[in-house]
Design an enzyme around this catalytic site. Structure first.
Site, PDB file in Angstrom:
ATOM      1  N   ASP A  13      -5.441  -0.963  -1.717  1.00 37.38           N
ATOM      2  CA  ASP A  13      -4.200  -0.464  -2.322  1.00 37.38           C
ATOM      3  C   ASP A  13      -3.480  -1.546  -3.120  1.00 37.38           C
ATOM      4  O   ASP A  13      -2.258  -1.521  -3.244  1.00 37.38           O
ATOM      5  CB  ASP A  13      -3.250   0.118  -1.260  1.00 37.38           C
ATOM      6  N   HIS A  41      -7.967   5.754  -6.144  1.00 39.53           N
ATOM      7  CA  HIS A  41      -7.485   4.982  -7.291  1.00 39.53           C
ATOM      8  C   HIS A  41      -6.512   5.865  -8.056  1.00 39.53           C
ATOM      9  O   HIS A  41      -6.840   6.998  -8.400  1.00 39.53           O
ATOM     10  CB  HIS A  41      -8.631   4.598  -8.237  1.00 39.53           C
TER      11      HIS A  41
END
Length: 437
Positions: A13, A41
């Protein structure tokens, strides 16, 4: 031409999607080399948001070849749904723009069922915090030599033999967990149906990649998750089931390690983690919930998982962990992301070491019980009140923000190559071009 590997240098992340998209404009090939659809993503392009899980980030850029390598475990049903979603957003995906390695292992429905059943059966303190999408069990079958791979979809007899072998292993496991046996005929029918959709994308990726390399094409290797989730070098057992570090890029697509010219580590200006496991700099109050600074980071940084929607745990920047990752992945330079989230903090903290049973360490030990007992040693820095959001040059950054970036470089012993100041791809300060020959 330089070939670049992008890896997350924390627990995932970190903002890899934006950076990969930013770099992919100058790449000819974008290749995923590990992981599954457990890692999300998020790309923001011209105010349009793309949320990808299985597809390489490069698919949203026209004229590029996107590759799913053999180091990935692939859920074919999820992939086709994701392709449909992205196509509906105006993105063209064809066998000319997307290739899947023929030796890529497939994630079966029973992998997800096993994943969830195990997590539910785990006692408190032993849960891994898996997404329940079957990634771990799929990798287990790969190593156990009972995986069903993309190439197996092309021949009915081979496919059925592979299914039978897998069921010999999985049905006894399911029985022990109180789960019904797998419906063999239904599974075979599902696989034969999806085969016609997946096989057009199948290719000898190792051959294609080596041909592209010899032709001087620029290759961008896209990692999923983060190096601290690596099966060997992460916070085991609270890790993913594959190698995440940069060395996996070569084996994950079938290309030699001498083909890698630059490793770019993606590093958030603070630290986050999803799921269970040690987190020395986590910002918690006495009640075990995020304290005021932790809440502020989570709110400003929109720290919710792309895949699960789970709130991410937040903490101060940990220079020790990132320095370790720079070593294990051979990182040449980092992309520091989400600097703008730190705007407005009067004081910032950076972890420069740990205290463990009265001793000072400059690295996170391997043993899980020791990791859990490590207490962070902080260095404080003065924050800044000005906004860094959208900055595209050093001149636009406050002096204290520059000091923070420079101190991060010193502590992790690795230079900043890129600086990201918002989710927009062009809000990026380029210091060193990873693709420079």
């Amino acid at each position: 031409m330089a070939n670049v590997v992008v890896v997350g240098a924390q627990w995932g992340d970190e903002g890899k999607g934006k950076i990969v998209d930013w770099l992919s404009e100058r790449a000819d090939v974008i290749a995923r080399f590990q992981g599954g659809h457990n890692a999300g993503h998020t790309l923001v392009i011209d105010k349009k948001v793309y949320k990808l899980h299985a597809l390489p980030s490069g698919v949203v850029r026209g004229g590029k070849l996107s590759v799913i390598g053999n180091g990935v475990v692939l859920d074919p049903w999820h992939l086709m749904k994701e392709i449909e979603t992205v196509r509906a957003q105006g993105v063209e995906i064809t066998p000319e723009t997307l290739m899947i390695a023929e030796n890529t292992p497939l994630i079966m429905p029973f992998h997800g069922e096993l994943d969830r059943a195990r997590e539910e059966a785990a006692s408190k303190g032993t849960k891994i915090g898996t997404t329940g999408r079957g990634i771990g069990p799929a990798y287990e079958d790969k190593v156990g030599r009972r995986a069903i791979r993309v190439a197996d979809l092309a021949d009915d007899a081979t496919l059925e033999a592979r299914v039978d072998r897998a069921l010999q292993h999985h049905d006894p496991l399911r029985k022990g967990l109180g789960v019904e046996p797998i419906d063999r005929d239904a599974l075979v029918a599902q696989l034969k149906e999806i085969a016609s959709e997946i096989l057009p994308f199948a290719a000898p990726v190792w051959k294609v990649m080596n041909e592209k390399r010899k032709a001087g094409k620029r290759i961008l290797f896209e990692g999923a998750q983060g190096a601290l989730l690596d099966i060997d070098f992460g916070t085991y057992p609270f890790v993913t089931s594959s190698n995440v570090i940069a060395g996996q890029a070569a084996t994950g697509v079938g290309i030699g390690p001498n083909s890698i010219d630059y490793v770019l580590g993606i590093v958030k200006a603070y630290t986050t983690r999803v799921g269970e496991g040690p987190f020395p700099t986590e910002l918690l109050g006495a009640d075990g919930k995020p304290d005021a600074d932790g809440e502020r980071l989570g709110t400003r940084g929109h720290e919710f998982g792309t895949t699960t929607g789970r709130q991410r745990r937040c903490g101060w920047f940990d220079a020790c962990l990132v320095r370790q990752t720079c070593a294990t992945s051979g990182i040449n330079g980092i992309s520091l992301t989400k600097l703008d989230v730190l705007d407005g903090f009067e004081t910032l903290k950076i972890c420069v070491g740990y205290e463990l049973d009265g001793e000072r360490l400059d690295y996170l030990p391997t043993a899980a019980d020791q990791q859990a007992r490590c207490k962070p040693i902080y260095e404080e820095m003065e924050g800044w009140s000005e906004s860094t959001e959208g900055a595209r040059s050093w001149a636009e950054l406050p002096a204290n923000a520059i000091k923070y970036v420079r101190r991060v470089e010193e502590l992790i012993q690795c230079p900043v190559a890129l600086l990201s100041t918002s989710p927009e791809r062009d809000d990026t300060i380029l210091v060193t071009d990873p693709f420079a020959d």
